[in-house]
Structure formats: C-alpha cells, structure tokens
Write a protein that holds these residues in place. Sequence first.
Motif, PDB file in Angstrom:
ATOM      1  N   SER A 139       0.829  -1.197   0.000  1.00  0.00           N
ATOM      2  CA  SER A 139       0.000   0.000   0.000  1.00  0.00           C
ATOM      3  C   SER A 139       0.870   1.255   0.000  1.00  0.00           C
ATOM      4  O   SER A 139       2.069   1.201   0.267  1.00  0.00           O
ATOM      5  N   TRP A 140       0.203   2.384  -0.291  1.00  0.00           N
ATOM      6  CA  TRP A 140       0.861   3.690  -0.267  1.00  0.00           C
ATOM      7  C   TRP A 140       0.838   4.243   1.145  1.00  0.00           C
ATOM      8  O   TRP A 140      -0.098   4.012   1.907  1.00  0.00           O
ATOM      9  N   SER A 141       1.847   5.038   1.484  1.00  0.00           N
ATOM     10  CA  SER A 141       1.909   5.707   2.786  1.00  0.00           C
ATOM     11  C   SER A 141       0.874   6.819   2.850  1.00  0.00           C
ATOM     12  O   SER A 141       0.225   7.153   1.858  1.00  0.00           O
ATOM     13  N   ALA A 142       0.750   7.420   4.016  1.00  0.00           N
ATOM     14  CA  ALA A 142      -0.055   8.636   4.155  1.00  0.00           C
ATOM     15  C   ALA A 142       0.623   9.738   3.344  1.00  0.00           C
ATOM     16  O   ALA A 142       1.844   9.709   3.143  1.00  0.00           O
ATOM     17  N   PRO A 143      -0.129  10.728   2.857  1.00  0.00           N
ATOM     18  CA  PRO A 143       0.469  11.793   2.067  1.00  0.00           C
ATOM     19  C   PRO A 143       1.453  12.634   2.880  1.00  0.00           C
ATOM     20  O   PRO A 143       1.223  12.920   4.055  1.00  0.00           O
ATOM     21  N   ILE A 144       2.549  13.010   2.225  1.00  0.00           N
ATOM     22  CA  ILE A 144       3.589  13.837   2.825  1.00  0.00           C
ATOM     23  C   ILE A 144       3.656  15.139   2.036  1.00  0.00           C
ATOM     24  O   ILE A 144       3.922  15.119   0.818  1.00  0.00           O
ATOM     25  N   ASN A 145       3.415  16.268   2.695  1.00  0.00           N
ATOM     26  CA  ASN A 145       3.517  17.570   2.039  1.00  0.00           C
ATOM     27  C   ASN A 145       4.995  17.822   1.733  1.00  0.00           C
ATOM     28  O   ASN A 145       5.853  17.573   2.582  1.00  0.00           O
ATOM     29  N   LEU A 146       5.306  18.326   0.529  1.00  0.00           N
ATOM     30  CA  LEU A 146       6.701  18.531   0.132  1.00  0.00           C
ATOM     31  C   LEU A 146       7.342  19.752   0.790  1.00  0.00           C
ATOM     32  O   LEU A 146       8.528  20.003   0.586  1.00  0.00           O
ATOM     33  N   GLY A 147       6.596  20.494   1.577  1.00  0.00           N
ATOM     34  CA  GLY A 147       7.183  21.538   2.404  1.00  0.00           C
ATOM     35  C   GLY A 147       7.447  22.857   1.711  1.00  0.00           C
ATOM     36  O   GLY A 147       7.168  23.036   0.522  1.00  0.00           O
ATOM     37  N   PRO A 148       8.017  23.821   2.464  1.00  0.00           N
ATOM     38  CA  PRO A 148       8.142  25.204   1.993  1.00  0.00           C
ATOM     39  C   PRO A 148       9.177  25.432   0.883  1.00  0.00           C
ATOM     40  O   PRO A 148       9.144  26.483   0.250  1.00  0.00           O
ATOM     41  N   LEU A 149      10.092  24.513   0.648  1.00  0.00           N
ATOM     42  CA  LEU A 149      11.012  24.696  -0.476  1.00  0.00           C
ATOM     43  C   LEU A 149      10.288  24.519  -1.804  1.00  0.00           C
ATOM     44  O   LEU A 149      10.690  25.069  -2.828  1.00  0.00           O
ATOM     45  N   VAL A 150       9.186  23.752  -1.799  1.00  0.00           N
ATOM     46  CA  VAL A 150       8.384  23.504  -2.998  1.00  0.00           C
ATOM     47  C   VAL A 150       7.090  24.309  -2.954  1.00  0.00           C
ATOM     48  O   VAL A 150       6.772  25.048  -3.882  1.00  0.00           O
ATOM     49  N   ASN A 151       6.345  24.178  -1.881  1.00  0.00           N
ATOM     50  CA  ASN A 151       5.007  24.771  -1.793  1.00  0.00           C
ATOM     51  C   ASN A 151       5.056  26.208  -1.271  1.00  0.00           C
ATOM     52  O   ASN A 151       5.886  26.553  -0.434  1.00  0.00           O
ATOM     53  N   THR A 152       4.138  27.026  -1.793  1.00  0.00           N
ATOM     54  CA  THR A 152       4.028  28.431  -1.409  1.00  0.00           C
ATOM     55  C   THR A 152       2.592  28.704  -0.978  1.00  0.00           C
ATOM     56  O   THR A 152       1.763  27.798  -0.947  1.00  0.00           O
ATOM     57  N   SER A 153       2.288  29.954  -0.726  1.00  0.00           N
ATOM     58  CA  SER A 153       0.917  30.331  -0.382  1.00  0.00           C
ATOM     59  C   SER A 153       0.025  30.363  -1.616  1.00  0.00           C
ATOM     60  O   SER A 153      -1.181  30.551  -1.505  1.00  0.00           O
ATOM     61  N   GLU A 154       0.600  30.165  -2.790  1.00  0.00           N
ATOM     62  CA  GLU A 154      -0.152  30.148  -4.052  1.00  0.00           C
ATOM     63  C   GLU A 154      -0.403  28.699  -4.473  1.00  0.00           C
ATOM     64  O   GLU A 154      -0.588  27.830  -3.638  1.00  0.00           O
ATOM     65  N   ASN A 155      -0.357  28.425  -5.793  1.00  0.00           N
ATOM     66  CA  ASN A 155      -0.655  27.085  -6.321  1.00  0.00           C
ATOM     67  C   ASN A 155       0.567  26.433  -6.946  1.00  0.00           C
ATOM     68  O   ASN A 155       1.250  27.041  -7.770  1.00  0.00           O
ATOM     69  N   GLU A 156       0.801  25.183  -6.578  1.00  0.00           N
ATOM     70  CA  GLU A 156       1.799  24.339  -7.229  1.00  0.00           C
ATOM     71  C   GLU A 156       1.043  23.175  -7.867  1.00  0.00           C
ATOM     72  O   GLU A 156       0.184  22.571  -7.226  1.00  0.00           O
ATOM     73  N   LEU A 157       1.361  22.894  -9.126  1.00  0.00           N
ATOM     74  CA  LEU A 157       0.637  21.885  -9.910  1.00  0.00           C
ATOM     75  C   LEU A 157       1.592  21.153 -10.846  1.00  0.00           C
ATOM     76  O   LEU A 157       2.742  21.543 -11.014  1.00  0.00           O
ATOM     77  N   PHE A 158       1.093  20.132 -11.513  1.00  0.00           N
ATOM     78  CA  PHE A 158       1.760  19.404 -12.597  1.00  0.00           C
ATOM     79  C   PHE A 158       3.179  18.939 -12.255  1.00  0.00           C
ATOM     80  O   PHE A 158       4.129  19.252 -12.962  1.00  0.00           O
ATOM     81  N   PRO A 159       3.343  18.151 -11.193  1.00  0.00           N
ATOM     82  CA  PRO A 159       4.689  17.652 -10.890  1.00  0.00           C
ATOM     83  C   PRO A 159       5.163  16.681 -11.967  1.00  0.00           C
ATOM     84  O   PRO A 159       4.368  16.020 -12.632  1.00  0.00           O
ATOM     85  N   PHE A 160       6.487  16.626 -12.143  1.00  0.00           N
ATOM     86  CA  PHE A 160       7.131  15.658 -13.031  1.00  0.00           C
ATOM     87  C   PHE A 160       8.460  15.297 -12.393  1.00  0.00           C
ATOM     88  O   PHE A 160       9.191  16.182 -11.936  1.00  0.00           O
ATOM     89  N   VAL A 161       8.790  14.012 -12.341  1.00  0.00           N
ATOM     90  CA  VAL A 161      10.050  13.545 -11.779  1.00  0.00           C
ATOM     91  C   VAL A 161      10.832  12.871 -12.889  1.00  0.00           C
ATOM     92  O   VAL A 161      10.343  11.933 -13.519  1.00  0.00           O
ATOM     93  N   ASP A 162      12.059  13.356 -13.141  1.00  0.00           N
ATOM     94  CA  ASP A 162      12.861  12.767 -14.217  1.00  0.00           C
ATOM     95  C   ASP A 162      13.625  11.541 -13.716  1.00  0.00           C
ATOM     96  O   ASP A 162      13.523  11.157 -12.542  1.00  0.00           O
ATOM     97  N   ALA A 163      14.389  10.921 -14.602  1.00  0.00           N
ATOM     98  CA  ALA A 163      15.111   9.686 -14.273  1.00  0.00           C
ATOM     99  C   ALA A 163      16.162   9.896 -13.183  1.00  0.00           C
ATOM    100  O   ALA A 163      16.564   8.947 -12.518  1.00  0.00           O
ATOM    101  N   GLU A 164      16.627  11.147 -12.992  1.00  0.00           N
ATOM    102  CA  GLU A 164      17.602  11.451 -11.949  1.00  0.00           C
ATOM    103  C   GLU A 164      16.934  11.918 -10.656  1.00  0.00           C
ATOM    104  O   GLU A 164      17.584  12.501  -9.790  1.00  0.00           O
ATOM    105  N   SER A 165      15.624  11.726 -10.535  1.00  0.00           N
ATOM    106  CA  SER A 165      14.830  12.086  -9.352  1.00  0.00           C
ATOM    107  C   SER A 165      14.723  13.592  -9.117  1.00  0.00           C
ATOM    108  O   SER A 165      14.485  14.028  -7.996  1.00  0.00           O
ATOM    109  N   GLN A 166      14.898  14.390 -10.169  1.00  0.00           N
ATOM    110  CA  GLN A 166      14.688  15.831 -10.042  1.00  0.00           C
ATOM    111  C   GLN A 166      13.208  16.125 -10.263  1.00  0.00           C
ATOM    112  O   GLN A 166      12.607  15.613 -11.194  1.00  0.00           O
ATOM    113  N   LEU A 167      12.664  16.978  -9.400  1.00  0.00           N
ATOM    114  CA  LEU A 167      11.253  17.335  -9.452  1.00  0.00           C
ATOM    115  C   LEU A 167      11.080  18.641 -10.216  1.00  0.00           C
ATOM    116  O   LEU A 167      11.749  19.630  -9.933  1.00  0.00           O
TER     117      LEU A 167
END
Length: 176
Positions: A139-167
Amino acid sequence: SSTIDNAPLLDLYYSEADTQGKWSKPRPFSEFNSKLNEGPIAWDSLAGMIYLTRNDPQHKKNKEKAAKNGINRLEIQVLSLQDGNWVPGNPFPVNDKQFAVGHPALSADGKQLFFASDMAGGMGGTDLYKVEWNANEGSWSAPINLGPLVNTSENELFPFVDAESQLYFASNGHLG
C-alpha cells in the motif's frame, strides 16, 4: 462535450514516432477518455498500472456531494492491465470527496508518487505531496507535504520527476 461554462472537456491523446522519428497526428486515447475530464497520467510500466486524473464521477450523480462551485473535484483513478484491457484497480487511498487530488507523477522506480491537492493543512491553494510505496504492506503511505522549499501560499501543480529524481512543477508562487 463541454462544461457548464461551455469550456471543452479535456481528453487524452497520443502520437507515435515512426522509424525516422517523425510523429504521427495525435489521436484520442479512447481506452481512457470518458464523458468526464481526463488529465495528467502516470504510467507505471514495471507494475502494469496507470494513475489517471479524472473528475470524480460520483459528483455528477449526487448533488449533495458536488463541489460548492459546481465543478467536479479531481481524483486519481488507478487502472491495471489485465488480459489486454485496462480495468479499474483499488481506489487511490488519498482520494476524498472534500478536496481535489490529481496530476500524478511517478518516480523512475515506481516507489514514490507525487501529486497535487488542495487538501486541508497545506501551505497554499494547491500543494504538492508524495506517497511512498510500502512493498511489505502492499500500500501507499499517508500523504507527505513537500514543504516550503516547494510549496508556497499560491498554487503548485503538474509535478514531473525525471530519471535522476529531479522534481519539476508549475507554480504561481515562485518567481521565474
């Protein structure tokens, strides 16, 4: 088809490259398109699974559960390949009638799934989260917020992770 405000519904399309690398004209991905919006898709070729963003079909059937603005909430639907057909699998555990969940993106090894949601407790309008696959529990874990380095007070959408694990992701809260 179109929505209440006459905006067209979103469908999935695909294109194939020939031996010279020329792409064919895009064609509807009829196996996945429905009378609802279909959006970003994550393909787990190792497990034979697809994670597909789609409007929650229950909102159309039950007005009490409909979003207060009349727009159907998004959810991630899980499909698995069985005997050459894509069939619904177990519901994605984060889906909830109270908030949207969508835009799945898988890590290269299929052990992390990133997504966007407006669930309570986030940092802004829409935040990016991840769940991690627990092979022992299946099963999947509980959701983990990616925190303030990624998320802001606005909107973050359309994530993509490449083969080197860069978001990579879209944001109207980060400059540039």
